[in-house]
Scaffold this motif. Structure first.
Motif, PDB file in Angstrom:
ATOM      1  N   TYR A  71     -14.795  20.062 -49.564  1.00 51.35           N
ATOM      2  CA  TYR A  71     -13.281  20.168 -47.897  1.00 51.35           C
ATOM      3  C   TYR A  71     -13.290  18.668 -47.642  1.00 51.35           C
ATOM      4  O   TYR A  71     -13.626  17.555 -48.309  1.00 51.35           O
ATOM      5  N   PHE A  72     -11.425  18.570 -47.565  1.00 49.95           N
ATOM      6  CA  PHE A  72     -11.219  17.196 -47.265  1.00 49.95           C
ATOM      7  C   PHE A  72     -12.019  16.843 -45.525  1.00 49.95           C
ATOM      8  O   PHE A  72     -11.541  17.335 -45.032  1.00 49.95           O
ATOM      9  N   MET A 270     -10.905  24.186 -42.087  1.00 48.17           N
ATOM     10  CA  MET A 270     -12.596  24.280 -41.123  1.00 48.17           C
ATOM     11  C   MET A 270     -12.666  23.212 -40.232  1.00 48.17           C
ATOM     12  O   MET A 270     -12.318  22.735 -40.470  1.00 48.17           O
ATOM     13  N   VAL A 271     -13.735  24.367 -39.664  1.00 41.97           N
ATOM     14  CA  VAL A 271     -14.385  23.406 -38.394  1.00 41.97           C
ATOM     15  C   VAL A 271     -15.500  23.226 -38.787  1.00 41.97           C
ATOM     16  O   VAL A 271     -16.334  24.987 -39.384  1.00 41.97           O
ATOM     17  N   ASN A 315     -21.036  24.845 -43.888  1.00 47.48           N
ATOM     18  CA  ASN A 315     -20.501  25.332 -42.640  1.00 47.48           C
ATOM     19  C   ASN A 315     -19.106  25.138 -42.437  1.00 47.48           C
ATOM     20  O   ASN A 315     -18.698  24.571 -41.669  1.00 47.48           O
ATOM     21  N   ALA A 316     -18.575  25.342 -43.765  1.00 42.81           N
ATOM     22  CA  ALA A 316     -16.791  25.816 -43.673  1.00 42.81           C
ATOM     23  C   ALA A 316     -16.587  26.277 -42.818  1.00 42.81           C
ATOM     24  O   ALA A 316     -16.134  27.422 -43.717  1.00 42.81           O
ATOM     25  N   GLY A 317     -16.451  27.184 -41.459  1.00 42.87           N
ATOM     26  CA  GLY A 317     -16.349  28.315 -40.552  1.00 42.87           C
ATOM     27  C   GLY A 317     -14.298  28.046 -40.903  1.00 42.87           C
ATOM     28  O   GLY A 317     -13.740  27.409 -40.764  1.00 42.87           O
ATOM     29  N   SER A 318     -13.760  28.869 -41.041  1.00 40.78           N
ATOM     30  CA  SER A 318     -12.752  29.417 -41.380  1.00 40.78           C
ATOM     31  C   SER A 318     -12.053  29.639 -40.052  1.00 40.78           C
ATOM     32  O   SER A 318     -12.811  30.290 -39.353  1.00 40.78           O
ATOM     33  N   MET A 394      -9.457  21.606 -45.535  1.00 38.38           N
ATOM     34  CA  MET A 394      -9.514  20.399 -44.547  1.00 38.38           C
ATOM     35  C   MET A 394     -10.075  20.485 -44.096  1.00 38.38           C
ATOM     36  O   MET A 394      -9.859  21.435 -42.706  1.00 38.38           O
ATOM     37  N   GLU A 395     -10.798  19.872 -42.999  1.00 39.42           N
ATOM     38  CA  GLU A 395     -11.758  19.623 -41.977  1.00 39.42           C
ATOM     39  C   GLU A 395     -11.036  19.487 -40.744  1.00 39.42           C
ATOM     40  O   GLU A 395     -10.145  18.679 -40.527  1.00 39.42           O
ATOM     41  N   THR A 396     -11.320  20.060 -39.519  1.00 43.06           N
ATOM     42  CA  THR A 396     -10.528  20.009 -38.371  1.00 43.06           C
ATOM     43  C   THR A 396     -11.252  19.970 -37.167  1.00 43.06           C
ATOM     44  O   THR A 396     -12.395  20.434 -38.142  1.00 43.06           O
TER      45      THR A 396
END
Ligand code: UTP
Length: 478
Positions: A71-72, A270-271, A315-318, A394-396
């Motif tokens: 992810y970014f 994702m977070v 760990n990339a939660g939608s 993309m991570e936020t």
């Protein structure tokens, strides 16, 4: 065919499929009830129901086949992406799309979820929160952002009435396009269709994945084409912090900076998961494609796996925020059917055990079960990711963009959402030197609501007149 002929051929088909019991009260229905019931039965795809009702292990993922999706990352350079996204907005090529067809059973609010008073001080309903955010973005970019809202046959009338009663939140009604999604019948655990009343089947909305069919069938996709819309900013009705038409995300999605993952077809935010046990879907690479694996489908050893630094590997939660292109949706909507697919729209159905009200002959009324008694079938929008050629994640920051209202209390409840809203707005103010009271756990100890017309993001406060300090327990609206 006469009504009697229709009834006879339908009854034959239902009996052949082992579903003839749904006709047991037909003789006591009035002619108009009978007609409505037959019309509902005619819509049922008996072969699909039979296939879906069979229990299978489908959906479970074998340990070796999946890897964490790249992810970014948060904090990456987004200067070019922002410029590209802003250009798309200024050119009027972006629409907002809310899925609001869910039943909201966990929250228990009588009415469409979008009418729920969601904000931490003024109690603005979710639909108003989004309308104000869209209006602020329209002003900023000097463009129209048409708003498409998917309802369901169960809440469409109430949703329309809410918009009418609120004067469409000051929007031109022609720029707000409401359309209902389809439904699927619920079945008992032994695969039988259920009556909700003597003259109607128990049905549920066909999941947010039903959006693909409904966008096409309602004419929404055509409407987007006619307006020159190229990209849709997708979000769920229950997240008051969803950043609509985020220029950075749109720019990355559309390929700014040559990111190898972006195709401009479908991207996601994702977070980082709170911990291994958090029940959210996780972005994974499945057979070389980006996808979301549901919490319940993830093998425990993967859910708990950590890297050399002790961080969760998966760990990339939608957070169910996507950018989706009109061209991609058109391709899916015209795609051929697959076995178990949503009627030619290529998304599979998932099963869930739920409490479904049913008609009880012994009591002569509709009964609300206290335990799950039925299987519902729903399609999920994130299954469309597998159909994109490539897909960017993309991570936020969770605090910035994710404060869902799903449950009446506890996690993802109005109370937890209010706290996250105040935490976000407290952090925005701190950036400009405002003293904010905090509890020992770091939460903001005040209720702070910042309206979209004041700021869409922290930096918009640079020129605002701000208080020097907010006191513990204070309520403030800016
Ligand atoms: P949820 O999965 O949280 O379901 O929906 P829900 O129906 O709102 O609530 P529960 O499970 O009954 O408590 C996530 C988002 O997807 C939309 C919802 O409106 C929400 O924005 N959705 C869900 C649809 O639009 N259609 C559906 O069939 C299901």
């Amino acid at each position: 065919m006469t009504t009697t002929d229709t009834a006879t051929s339908l009854r034959d088909a239902f009996e052949a499929a082992g579903q003839g019991h749904v006709f047991r009260h037909i003789d006591r229905l009035t002619p108009s009830e009978r007609e409505a019931f037959l019309a509902q039965l005619a819509e049922v795809d008996l072969a699909l129901v039979a296939r879906l009702a069979k229990p299978t292990a489908e959906g479970k993922h074998a340990g070796g086949a999946i890897a964490p999706a790249p992810y970014f990352p948060l904090g990456g350079d987004t200067t070019d992406a922002r410029a590209a996204g802003e250009a798309l907005l200024r050119a009027g090529k972006v629409a907002a799309f809310t899925v609001a067809g869910g039943q909201g059973t966990r929250l228990g609010w009588k009415g469409p979820k979008g009418t729920y008073p969601a904000t931490c001080v003024t109690g603005r309903p979710l639909f108003r929160v989004f309308a104000e955010q869209i209006a602020a973005a329209e002003r900023r970019y000097g463009c129209a952002i048409p708003w498409y809202i998917m309802t369901s046959p169960l809440n469409d009338d109430d949703t329309r009435a809410f918009f009418r009663d609120n004067n469409w939140f000051g929007r031109n009604p022609a720029d707000t396009f409401l359309f209902p999604q389809g439904t699927m019948p619920s079945v008992t655990f032994d695969g039988k269709l259920m009556l909700e009343t003597p003259g109607s089947l128990a049905v549920n909305p066909d999941g947010h994945g039903g959006a693909i069919r409904a966008l096409h069938a309602s004419g929404a996709l055509e409407d987007m084409r006619a307006r020159g819309i190229e990209q849709m900013s997708y979000f769920q009705v229950d997240n008051p912090l969803a950043r609509i038409a985020d220029p950075v995300f749109l720019g990355l999605h559309a390929g700014s900076g040559g990111n190898a993952r972006s195709s401009g077809e479908m991207s996601s935010k994702m977070v980082a998961k709170r911990d291994a046990a958090e029940k959210v879907g996780v972005f994974c690479d499945v057979g070389g494609k980006t996808g979301v694996v549901e919490y319940s489908d993830m093998p425990a050893e993967l859910t708990n796996a950590v890297d050399a630094q002790g961080r969760l590997r998966f760990n990339a939660g939608s957070i169910a925020i996507h950018a989706i292109s009109v061209a991609f949706l058109e391709r899916l909507a015209s795609g051929g059917g697959e076995d178990g697919s949503a009627g030619g729209f290529a998304l599979p159905f998932h099963r869930a055990k739920k409490k479904v009200p049913y008609w009880c002959d012994a009591h002569g009324k509709t009964v609300e079960p206290s335990e799950p008694n039925a299987t519902k079938f729903e399609a999920f929008i994130f299954d469309a990711l597998a159909l994109a050629s490539r897909s960017l994640v993309m991570e936020t920051s969770r605090m910035e963009e994710f404060a869902p209202i799903k449950n009446a209390s506890g996690d993802d409840s109005p109370a937890s959402s209010h706290q996250i809203q105040s935490n976000r707005h407290g952090a925005w103010l701190e950036k400009f030197g405002v003293k904010i009271p905090r509890r020992p756990n770091g939460d903001v100890d005040a209720r702070i609501e910042i309206l979209a017309e004041t700021a869409l993001e922290a930096d918009d406060l640079a020129d605002a007149s701000l208080p020097r300090e907010i006191k513990a327990g204070e309520e403030i609206v800016l």
